[in-house]
Write a protein that holds these residues in place. Structure first.
Motif, PDB file in Angstrom:
ATOM      1  N   VAL A  28       0.842  -1.205   0.000  1.00  0.00           N
ATOM      2  CA  VAL A  28       0.000   0.000   0.000  1.00  0.00           C
ATOM      3  C   VAL A  28       0.883   1.264   0.000  1.00  0.00           C
ATOM      4  CG1 VAL A  28      -2.141  -0.946   0.962  1.00  0.00           C
ATOM      5  CG2 VAL A  28      -0.293  -0.252   2.516  1.00  0.00           C
ATOM      6  N   ALA A  31       1.656   3.266   3.225  1.00  0.00           N
ATOM      7  CA  ALA A  31       0.661   4.146   3.855  1.00  0.00           C
ATOM      8  C   ALA A  31       0.862   4.113   5.366  1.00  0.00           C
ATOM      9  CB  ALA A  31      -0.744   3.681   3.484  1.00  0.00           C
ATOM     10  N   ARG A  63       7.787   1.087  -4.182  1.00  0.00           N
ATOM     11  CA  ARG A  63       7.631   2.266  -5.048  1.00  0.00           C
ATOM     12  C   ARG A  63       7.485   3.571  -4.264  1.00  0.00           C
ATOM     13  NH1 ARG A  63       3.282   2.744  -8.522  1.00  0.00           N
ATOM     14  NH2 ARG A  63       1.922   1.318  -7.393  1.00  0.00           N
ATOM     15  N   ALA A  67       3.165   7.039   0.778  1.00  0.00           N
ATOM     16  CA  ALA A  67       2.143   7.771  -0.002  1.00  0.00           C
ATOM     17  C   ALA A  67       1.099   8.403   0.904  1.00  0.00           C
ATOM     18  CB  ALA A  67       1.497   6.839  -1.026  1.00  0.00           C
ATOM     19  N   GLY A  68       1.468   8.664   2.151  1.00  0.00           N
ATOM     20  CA  GLY A  68       0.567   9.424   3.023  1.00  0.00           C
ATOM     21  C   GLY A  68      -0.103   8.586   4.084  1.00  0.00           C
ATOM     22  N   ILE A  71      -5.459   5.919   3.825  1.00  0.00           N
ATOM     23  CA  ILE A  71      -6.794   6.437   3.477  1.00  0.00           C
ATOM     24  C   ILE A  71      -7.874   5.397   3.796  1.00  0.00           C
ATOM     25  CG2 ILE A  71      -8.243   7.367   1.624  1.00  0.00           C
ATOM     26  CD1 ILE A  71      -5.588   8.237   0.232  1.00  0.00           C
ATOM     27  N   ALA A  72      -7.583   4.128   3.510  1.00  0.00           N
ATOM     28  CA  ALA A  72      -8.585   3.081   3.768  1.00  0.00           C
ATOM     29  C   ALA A  72      -8.936   3.039   5.256  1.00  0.00           C
ATOM     30  CB  ALA A  72      -8.050   1.721   3.318  1.00  0.00           C
ATOM     31  N   MET A  74      -8.721   5.531   7.356  1.00  0.00           N
ATOM     32  CA  MET A  74      -9.316   6.788   7.839  1.00  0.00           C
ATOM     33  C   MET A  74     -10.719   7.029   7.304  1.00  0.00           C
ATOM     34  SD  MET A  74      -6.544   9.916   7.517  1.00  0.00           S
ATOM     35  CE  MET A  74      -6.380   9.722   5.759  1.00  0.00           C
ATOM     36  N   GLN A  87      -3.434  10.811  16.807  1.00  0.00           N
ATOM     37  CA  GLN A  87      -2.288  10.171  16.158  1.00  0.00           C
ATOM     38  C   GLN A  87      -1.067  11.080  16.083  1.00  0.00           C
ATOM     39  OE1 GLN A  87      -3.209   9.410  11.993  1.00  0.00           O
ATOM     40  NE2 GLN A  87      -4.651  11.094  12.035  1.00  0.00           N
ATOM     41  N   TRP A  91       3.894  11.802  16.052  1.00  0.00           N
ATOM     42  CA  TRP A  91       4.699  12.756  15.282  1.00  0.00           C
ATOM     43  C   TRP A  91       5.500  13.642  16.239  1.00  0.00           C
ATOM     44  CZ3 TRP A  91       4.704  13.189   9.808  1.00  0.00           C
ATOM     45  CH2 TRP A  91       3.875  12.261   9.167  1.00  0.00           C
ATOM     46  N   TYR A 108       7.276   7.729  -4.204  1.00  0.00           N
ATOM     47  CA  TYR A 108       6.341   8.743  -3.711  1.00  0.00           C
ATOM     48  C   TYR A 108       6.617   9.161  -2.267  1.00  0.00           C
ATOM     49  CZ  TYR A 108       3.559   7.366  -7.772  1.00  0.00           C
ATOM     50  OH  TYR A 108       3.134   7.113  -9.040  1.00  0.00           O
ATOM     51  N   LEU A 110       4.282  11.526  -0.405  1.00  0.00           N
ATOM     52  CA  LEU A 110       3.059  12.334  -0.573  1.00  0.00           C
ATOM     53  C   LEU A 110       2.311  12.471   0.748  1.00  0.00           C
ATOM     54  CD1 LEU A 110       1.661  10.753  -3.881  1.00  0.00           C
ATOM     55  CD2 LEU A 110       3.193  12.727  -3.617  1.00  0.00           C
ATOM     56  N   GLY A 112       1.182  12.696   4.233  1.00  0.00           N
ATOM     57  CA  GLY A 112       1.943  12.399   5.449  1.00  0.00           C
ATOM     58  C   GLY A 112       3.345  11.900   5.128  1.00  0.00           C
ATOM     59  N   ILE A 138      -8.537  14.631  -1.863  1.00  0.00           N
ATOM     60  CA  ILE A 138      -9.443  13.686  -1.192  1.00  0.00           C
ATOM     61  C   ILE A 138     -10.238  14.396  -0.084  1.00  0.00           C
ATOM     62  CG2 ILE A 138      -8.163  11.588  -1.767  1.00  0.00           C
ATOM     63  CD1 ILE A 138      -7.058  11.713   1.182  1.00  0.00           C
ATOM     64  N   GLY A 143      -1.993  17.553   7.769  1.00  0.00           N
ATOM     65  CA  GLY A 143      -2.269  17.631   9.208  1.00  0.00           C
ATOM     66  C   GLY A 143      -1.039  17.419  10.071  1.00  0.00           C
ATOM     67  N   ALA A 144       0.068  16.978   9.450  1.00  0.00           N
ATOM     68  CA  ALA A 144       1.265  16.677  10.254  1.00  0.00           C
ATOM     69  C   ALA A 144       2.385  17.655   9.925  1.00  0.00           C
ATOM     70  CB  ALA A 144       1.708  15.234  10.023  1.00  0.00           C
TER      71      ALA A 144
HETATM   72  N1  CO8 Z   1      -3.531   4.931   1.865  1.00  0.00           N
HETATM   73  C1  CO8 Z   1      -3.958   3.674   1.677  1.00  0.00           C
HETATM   74  N2  CO8 Z   1      -3.638   2.945   0.577  1.00  0.00           N
HETATM   75  C2  CO8 Z   1      -2.876   3.519  -0.348  1.00  0.00           C
HETATM   76  C3  CO8 Z   1      -2.401   4.843  -0.228  1.00  0.00           C
HETATM   77  C4  CO8 Z   1      -2.746   5.562   0.950  1.00  0.00           C
HETATM   78  N3  CO8 Z   1      -2.326   6.806   1.181  1.00  0.00           N
HETATM   79  N4  CO8 Z   1      -1.679   5.146  -1.329  1.00  0.00           N
HETATM   80  C5  CO8 Z   1      -1.696   4.060  -2.100  1.00  0.00           C
HETATM   81  N5  CO8 Z   1      -2.427   3.080  -1.517  1.00  0.00           N
HETATM   82  C6  CO8 Z   1      -2.673   1.719  -2.039  1.00  0.00           C
HETATM   83  C7  CO8 Z   1      -3.677   1.743  -3.180  1.00  0.00           C
HETATM   84  O1  CO8 Z   1      -4.994   1.749  -2.703  1.00  0.00           O
HETATM   85  C8  CO8 Z   1      -3.326   0.457  -3.902  1.00  0.00           C
HETATM   86  O2  CO8 Z   1      -3.868  -0.640  -3.199  1.00  0.00           O
HETATM   87  P1  CO8 Z   1      -4.584  -1.836  -4.003  1.00  0.00           P
HETATM   88  O3  CO8 Z   1      -3.463  -2.455  -4.793  1.00  0.00           O
HETATM   89  O4  CO8 Z   1      -5.110  -2.715  -2.926  1.00  0.00           O
HETATM   90  O5  CO8 Z   1      -5.612  -1.196  -4.882  1.00  0.00           O
HETATM   91  C9  CO8 Z   1      -1.806   0.367  -3.725  1.00  0.00           C
HETATM   92  O6  CO8 Z   1      -1.493   1.218  -2.625  1.00  0.00           O
HETATM   93  C10 CO8 Z   1      -1.043   0.890  -4.940  1.00  0.00           C
HETATM   94  O7  CO8 Z   1      -1.504   2.185  -5.229  1.00  0.00           O
HETATM   95  P2  CO8 Z   1      -2.093   2.612  -6.659  1.00  0.00           P
HETATM   96  O8  CO8 Z   1      -2.683   1.433  -7.365  1.00  0.00           O
HETATM   97  O9  CO8 Z   1      -2.969   3.789  -6.467  1.00  0.00           O
HETATM   98  O10 CO8 Z   1      -0.739   3.013  -7.422  1.00  0.00           O
HETATM   99  P3  CO8 Z   1      -0.572   4.052  -8.608  1.00  0.00           P
HETATM  100  O11 CO8 Z   1       0.817   3.886  -9.090  1.00  0.00           O
HETATM  101  O12 CO8 Z   1      -1.669   3.941  -9.591  1.00  0.00           O
HETATM  102  O13 CO8 Z   1      -0.717   5.506  -7.922  1.00  0.00           O
HETATM  103  C11 CO8 Z   1      -0.318   7.168  -6.212  1.00  0.00           C
HETATM  104  C12 CO8 Z   1       0.229   5.935  -6.957  1.00  0.00           C
HETATM  105  C13 CO8 Z   1      -0.428   8.343  -7.190  1.00  0.00           C
HETATM  106  C14 CO8 Z   1       0.682   7.509  -5.119  1.00  0.00           C
HETATM  107  C15 CO8 Z   1      -1.703   6.844  -5.622  1.00  0.00           C
HETATM  108  O14 CO8 Z   1      -1.633   5.615  -4.913  1.00  0.00           O
HETATM  109  C16 CO8 Z   1      -2.247   7.883  -4.678  1.00  0.00           C
HETATM  110  O15 CO8 Z   1      -2.715   8.925  -5.133  1.00  0.00           O
HETATM  111  N6  CO8 Z   1      -2.217   7.586  -3.359  1.00  0.00           N
HETATM  112  C17 CO8 Z   1      -2.789   8.458  -2.356  1.00  0.00           C
HETATM  113  C18 CO8 Z   1      -1.917   9.676  -2.110  1.00  0.00           C
HETATM  114  C19 CO8 Z   1      -2.593  10.601  -1.121  1.00  0.00           C
HETATM  115  O16 CO8 Z   1      -3.669  11.108  -1.351  1.00  0.00           O
HETATM  116  N7  CO8 Z   1      -1.922  10.823   0.014  1.00  0.00           N
HETATM  117  C20 CO8 Z   1      -2.434  11.694   1.056  1.00  0.00           C
HETATM  118  C21 CO8 Z   1      -3.200  10.906   2.069  1.00  0.00           C
HETATM  119  S1  CO8 Z   1      -3.926  11.913   3.301  1.00  0.00           S
HETATM  120  C22 CO8 Z   1      -2.643  12.317   4.301  1.00  0.00           C
HETATM  121  O17 CO8 Z   1      -1.535  11.907   4.136  1.00  0.00           O
HETATM  122  C23 CO8 Z   1      -2.968  13.249   5.436  1.00  0.00           C
HETATM  123  C24 CO8 Z   1      -1.780  13.394   6.373  1.00  0.00           C
HETATM  124  C25 CO8 Z   1      -2.252  13.678   7.741  1.00  0.00           C
HETATM  125  C26 CO8 Z   1      -1.220  13.380   8.808  1.00  0.00           C
HETATM  126  C27 CO8 Z   1      -0.535  12.041   8.740  1.00  0.00           C
HETATM  127  C28 CO8 Z   1      -1.094  11.033   9.700  1.00  0.00           C
HETATM  128  C29 CO8 Z   1      -0.403   9.674   9.586  1.00  0.00           C
END
Ligand code: CO8
Length: 261
Positions: A28, A31, A63, A67-68, A71-72, A74, A87, A91, A108, A110, A112, A138, A143-144
């Motif tokens: 993931v 994450a 990779r 990536a933050g 999300i699943a 939260m 949480q 930090w 990535y 991204l 968090g 999204i 937030g961090a």
């Molecule tokens: N959370 C949960 N699962 C994730 C996340 C994530 N942040 N990022 C990727 N994944 C999972 C995908 O769901 C996927 O799972 P599955 O194979 O089961 O479908 C797997 O990882 C691979 O990801 P993708 O298929 O999406 O891979 P791509 O190459 O197509 O895309 C990206 C890569 C562009 C990085 C894309 O995965 C993406 O946009 N991810 C989300 C990025 C994002 O929005 N991050 C911000 C999250 S919110 C946040 O961080 C708030 C911070 C607050 C404080 C921190 C507290 C801990």
């Protein structure tokens, strides 16, 4: 151990005087689940307290650096549940690390993940690394520390674009803006971060610790607060044996032997 997979979500490799901490949820994109953050805080605290370790490298796997937030995990939470969980305590614990923390970033970083890289003291990034705060896409926001740290690093106008559009920047673009310490060819980020960690670890430990504290103060506070702290730490080092040894070794044209005292 992760409750989902039975595998550890954070791996630690001690190679005194340095250690490598690896985020390990590659399926993931590393994450940052609450479980991962709690484990990470525990492991970094243990290394911070370990006298044999003088610098810590934090890296990702697969990779991503990360990536933050997860999300699943939260998605179905309401404000009260998020507040209750608190949480961000993890930090704070990470921010309290006294030893140098070096992020080795590839893939990535991204949301968090970008904030976690920024929490570190230096960032060594592979050419292909991408940084950004995509939270608005999204329906949330950083937030961090993202809004605060990016603004300090990049200035209001560039930080605003990143935070409000969720666009990502390459390692080189971040380097040009001052957020990345050094860009290296893909796959060399860990070896370069380790080289840097070992170089820092070769210096007097208390001097390194107090110097880190002073630079952090410059970043977080005002000049009025920072200059007295720098001066205090400078004087404090004259109370250490290592300071005497460092200057004596220079005068005797030999390599100093640090005792961490
Ligand atoms: N959370 C949960 N699962 C994730 C996340 C994530 N942040 N990022 C990727 N994944 C999972 C995908 O769901 C996927 O799972 P599955 O194979 O089961 O479908 C797997 O990882 C691979 O990801 P993708 O298929 O999406 O891979 P791509 O190459 O197509 O895309 C990206 C890569 C562009 C990085 C894309 O995965 C993406 O946009 N991810 C989300 C990025 C994002 O929005 N991050 C911000 C999250 S919110 C946040 O961080 C708030 C911070 C607050 C404080 C921190 C507290 C801990």
């Amino acid at each position: 151990m992760s409750a989902e997979t039975g595998n550890p979500v954070v791996l630690v490799r001690r190679e005194p005087p340095v250690a490598v901490v690896t985020l390990s949820r590659p399926q993931v994109l590393n994450a940052l689940s609450p479980e991962l953050m709690e484990t990470l805080a525990q492991e970094i605290e243990a290394l911070d307290a370990d006298d044999a370790i003088r610098a810590i490298v934090l890296t990702g796997s697969g990779r991503a650096f990360a990536a933050g937030a997860d999300i699943a995990e939260m998605a179905d939470k309401d404000a009260a549940a998020m507040l209750e969980r608190d949480q961000f305590r993890c930090w704070q614990r990470l921010r309290a690390t006294r030893k140098p923390l070096i992020a080795a970033v590839s893939g990535y970083a991204l949301g968090g993940g970008c904030e976690l890289a920024m929490l570190c003291d230096m960032i060594i990034a592979a050419e292909g690394a991408r940084f950004g705060q995509p939270e608005v896409r999204i329906g949330v926001m950083p937030g961090a520390g993202g809004t605060q740290l990016l603004t300090r690093a990049l200035g209001k106008w560039q930080a605003m674009e990143l935070v409000l559009t969720g666009r990502t920047l390459t390692a080189r673009e971040m380097y040009e803006r001052g957020l990345v310490t050094r860009v290296v060819p893909d796959d060399l980020q860990l070896s370069e971060a380790l080289r840097l960690a070992r170089e820092i670890a070769s210096h007097a430990p208390i001097a390194v610790r107090l110097a880190k504290e002073a630079v952090q103060k410059a970043f977080m506070g005002t000049l009025e607060e920072g200059l007295p702290l720098e001066r205090k730490n400078f004087y404090l080092l004259f109370a250490t044996e290592d300071r005497r040894e460092g200057m004596q070794a220079f005068l005797e044209k030999r390599t100093p032997v640090w005792r961490g005292k």
